[in-house]
Write an enzyme that holds these catalytic residues in place. Structure first.
Site, PDB file in Angstrom:
ATOM      1  CG  ASP A 196       0.384  -4.128   2.824  1.00 19.15           C
ATOM      2  OD1 ASP A 196       0.899  -3.616   1.820  1.00 19.15           O
ATOM      3  OD2 ASP A 196      -0.359  -3.501   3.601  1.00 19.15           O
ATOM      4  CB  SER A 201       2.625   1.776   6.398  1.00 15.84           C
ATOM      5  OG  SER A 201       1.372   1.809   7.008  1.00 15.84           O
ATOM      6  CG  HIS A 208      -0.504   0.236   2.512  1.00 14.66           C
ATOM      7  ND1 HIS A 208      -0.223  -0.776   3.415  1.00 14.66           N
ATOM      8  CD2 HIS A 208      -0.231   1.386   3.171  1.00 14.66           C
ATOM      9  CE1 HIS A 208       0.187  -0.259   4.548  1.00 14.66           C
ATOM     10  NE2 HIS A 208       0.202   1.058   4.427  1.00 14.66           N
TER      11      HIS A 208
END
Length: 715
Positions: free
Chosen positions: A222, A650, A86
């Protein structure tokens, strides 16, 4: 160098050492005095110098800020970068087309020549930091207004930044901490030639979609991979075919050992923002006024976008990143509302502030701190409705490209018109570049529907005087903006690149100012930025009082939090692999990891969120996991730790006690969504991709073993 070492020692001596082991996002320069012993007890086997060193290579040299909003890590001696899928989403979407849809199908460069350069992508390396609190605070005094104070801070910060940038070699940033009670400068080096190396298909990298976002158990691969390039001498350089892969100071070795309950876990990254010091009134305002408006505005924009994205692969590609960003915060803010309400966080903070107020009104403290809490509460009471309004207004500006775009572009055109011919020739290329960027991938039917929906919502729900032009239009159209938007789109010069460029050939300021989209956009932005004299005074008093509240809480030791809020500067958090209570949705023996078999159980053929590649299913059926299977025989996918992280973390590396990569962080659990405001040691979890799943996807699924071969694998 003696000066630097002395300042480090003084800084750590000022910070209390009674902290909870797994709470806090810590400066690396504080490790030795503050955290190192606790970390060793939990399983750390590295010295503080091996984590953070100014003069020698250390783990901090392998951690980068990725494109300004995420974290990534260097995992080979050839500049290979690992981050979340992402985080790379924007870049992957940018280089994709309906015919070569890397977002949907994945991409693996067969060699370095096949790696793809997105237009705008950079990584930022952290070089060093230092404390300049005494220097900046020495320029301030209690009689200053906030505007005067900020001006003095900016002036001194500019000098500090110039002194340390080595004639532009480095980017230097002075940042405030503890609400402006301390200041540190950070030295960075930016590298702009960053190329896409590999990404799994979206059905792996975004498996679970919005349904599973912020949830556990999770089954998401991810991750995505890039590479940093430099000039022949190892310096930052613009893109060139002659550039070479970076030779980093340090890269992270990768462990195949796997994780067990209570294993030590350390995360380094760039957490974006926390509000652990936020007053009770601010929490109450967010829960009851700001966040509900944010949630409703986001959902309104998402619904309008999705209608068109579902009809066209090209539109879906063009808006994929924007939709994902809006959806992420939509669910986040709703989770915040639910968690902060459930745990009565505002009430807990209010009780702490009542205790502080008693201390503040003791004779020896009253002159400085006596009015602090009352002033803060007065500010929030006066701005609750404005907070609701501002979030509905922000939804128009955020979700519609015609919210802020025409005003920003129009001002650039006005500036261009006002210049002489020589200056126009100089300005025009920059203006044309901005126009190209503005209209790249713009789809008018989608933009029309988003703008209508957001304006209707803003006018109906703002609960505070809306932008004057919006109020005028609402009165004329009965609160329905459909006709206005249709008329504006038919007549405005701002609905296409071609119209704007045609206008530039014979520009006219009067015509520009009569443009309906320009008037709307300008009114929205003017309203967003406007502050009455009363609000300026309230805000000034609030900022002063908030700073004094933080100073007083630290002085009185009435607040257990002794670390500064996150603000996109490099931090370290540490904790353990830690399970949540048993969950029947998870097939794992202990609820701190998930498996590929559990992923397959969620599989829904042709579903936008839960589809899976056939090859992945076949590999699972054959148990063809290679060297990446757990010793118990299953293929691990995700695992939990109790590290303290937030947005911006992240892509952050999760490291074991030896500094080896065991996973990368990508999410938190919705039960602890109040974590940006208050840390809950029972509920707080970080959701991580197991590095073995990453390697399995690269090697066994994608057949890109040449990428694995450049890594340092520890078995």
């Amino acid at each position: 160098m003696k000066k630097i070492i002395l300042s480090l020692i003084m800084a750590v001596m000022l910070v209390p050492t009674s902290v909870k082991a797994d709470e806090g996002m810590w400066f690396l320069m504080f490790i030795e005095r503050l955290n190192h012993r606790d970390m060793q007890k939990m399983g750390l086997q590295l010295t503080s110098e091996e984590i953070y060193s100014i003069n020698n290579s250390s783990i901090k040299d392998a951690i980068v800020q990725f494109n300004g909003g995420c974290t990534a890590e260097i995992i080979s001696n050839q500049g290979l970068v690992l981050t979340n899928h992402h985080c790379g989403y924007d870049a992957i979407a940018e280089v994709s087309t309906p015919e070569a849809n890397y977002l949907r199908d994945g991409f693996w460069a067969k060699d370095k020549k096949a790696e793809i350069k997105p237009n705008s992508l950079y990584v930022r390396f952290f070089v060093r930091m230092d404390d300049v609190s005494k220097r900046i605070l020495g320029k301030l005094n209690a009689s200053m207004t906030e505007a005067e104070r900020n001006k003095a801070i900016q002036q001194e910060s500019a000098l500090i930044e110039k002194e340390n940038n080595e004639s532009g070699k480095y980017t230097v940033s002075v940042r405030p901490f503890f609400q402006g009670n301390e200041f540190y400068y950070f030295v960075y080096q930016d590298f702009k030639d960053v190329r896409l190396v590999g990404t799994p298909p979206e059905s792996v990298g975004k498996f679970g979609g919005d349904t599973d976002n912020w949830e556990w158990p999770r089954h998401t691969g991810d991750f995505s991979m890039f590479r940093v390039y430099t000039d022949k001498d190892g310096n930052p350089a613009e893109y060139s075919e002659n550039n070479i892969p970076m030779k980093p100071k340090h890269h992270l070795p990768i462990s195949l050992k796997g994780v067990q309950e209570n294993d030590f876990a350390m995360i380094l990254g760039y957490p974006g923002r926390t509000n652990r010091w936020m007053p009770a009134g601010g929490i109450e305002q967010n829960v009851k006024f700001a966040y509900p408006a944010w949630v409703e505005g986001s959902k309104t924009g998402m619904d309008a976008m999705k209608v068109h994205m579902d009809k066209s692969d090209q539109v879906r590609l063009d808006y994929a990143s924007k939709y994902a960003s809006v959806a992420n915060y939509w669910k986040n803010r709703q989770g915040m509302i639910d968690a902060l309400t459930k745990f009565k966080t505002a009430a807990t903070k209010a009780k702490a502030e009542a205790d502080f107020n008693k201390w503040a009104n003791k004779a020896e403290n009253k002159a400085k701190y006596g009015n602090v809490v009352a002033t803060i509460n007065k500010f929030y009471a006066a701005t609750n409705e404005k907070a609701r309004h501002d979030n509905y207004l922000t939804s128009v500006l955020r979700n519609s490209n015609f919210g802020a775009g025409p005003s920003s572009l129009g001002q650039g055109i006005e500036y261009y018109i006002a210049q002489n011919d020589a200056k126009k020739a100089e300005v025009l290329p920059q203006l044309q570049e901005g126009i190209n960027e503005t209209y790249n991938g713009l789809y008018l039917p989608l933009e029309r529907d988003v703008l209508i929906a957001e304006l209707n919502l803003y006018n109906k729900k703002a609960g505070y005087p809306v932008a004057p032009y919006v109020a005028e239009l609402a009165k004329a159209n009965g609160g329905d903006f459909t006709k206005f938007v249709d008329d504006a789109f038919a007549s405005s010069i701002f609905t296409s690149k071609e119209k704007v460029l045609a206008f530039l050939k014979n520009p006219n300021v009067d015509q520009l100012k009569e443009d309906k989209l320009y008037q709307l956009s300008s009114s929205l932005l003017t309203t967003y930025r406007a502050k009455s004299e009363e609000l300026v005074k309230l805000d000034n008093d609030y900022q002063t009082s908030f700073r004094l509240l933080v100073e007083g809480l630290r002085e009185s030791k009435l607040n257990k939090i002794q670390y500064p809020d996150a603000n996109s500067t490099l931090r370290l958090s540490y904790g353990k692999v830690r399970s949540l209570p048993a969950d029947k949705r998870n097939d794992a023996k202990i609820n701190n990891y998930t498996t590929l078999q559990g992923t397959i159980k969620k599989y829904k053929p042709n579903d936008q969120e839960f589809d899976l590649p056939k090859r992945l299913i076949e590999l699972n059926e054959k148990k063809d996991f290679g060297q990446y299977a757990d010793k118990a025989g299953y293929m691990p996918v995700n695992f939990l730790t109790d590290n303290d992280i937030t947005g911006g973390n992240s892509g952050s590396p999760v490291l074991n006690g030896k500094g080896e990569l065991i996973g990368l962080a990508f999410d938190g659990n919705i039960e602890a969504m109040a974590g940006d405001v208050i840390f809950d040691p029972k509920l707080q979890r970080t959701i991580n991709v197991d590095i073995r799943y990453v390697l399995f996807i690269i090697d066994k699924y994608a057949g890109a073993k040449h990428i694995i071969d450049e890594m340092t694998i520890v078995k």
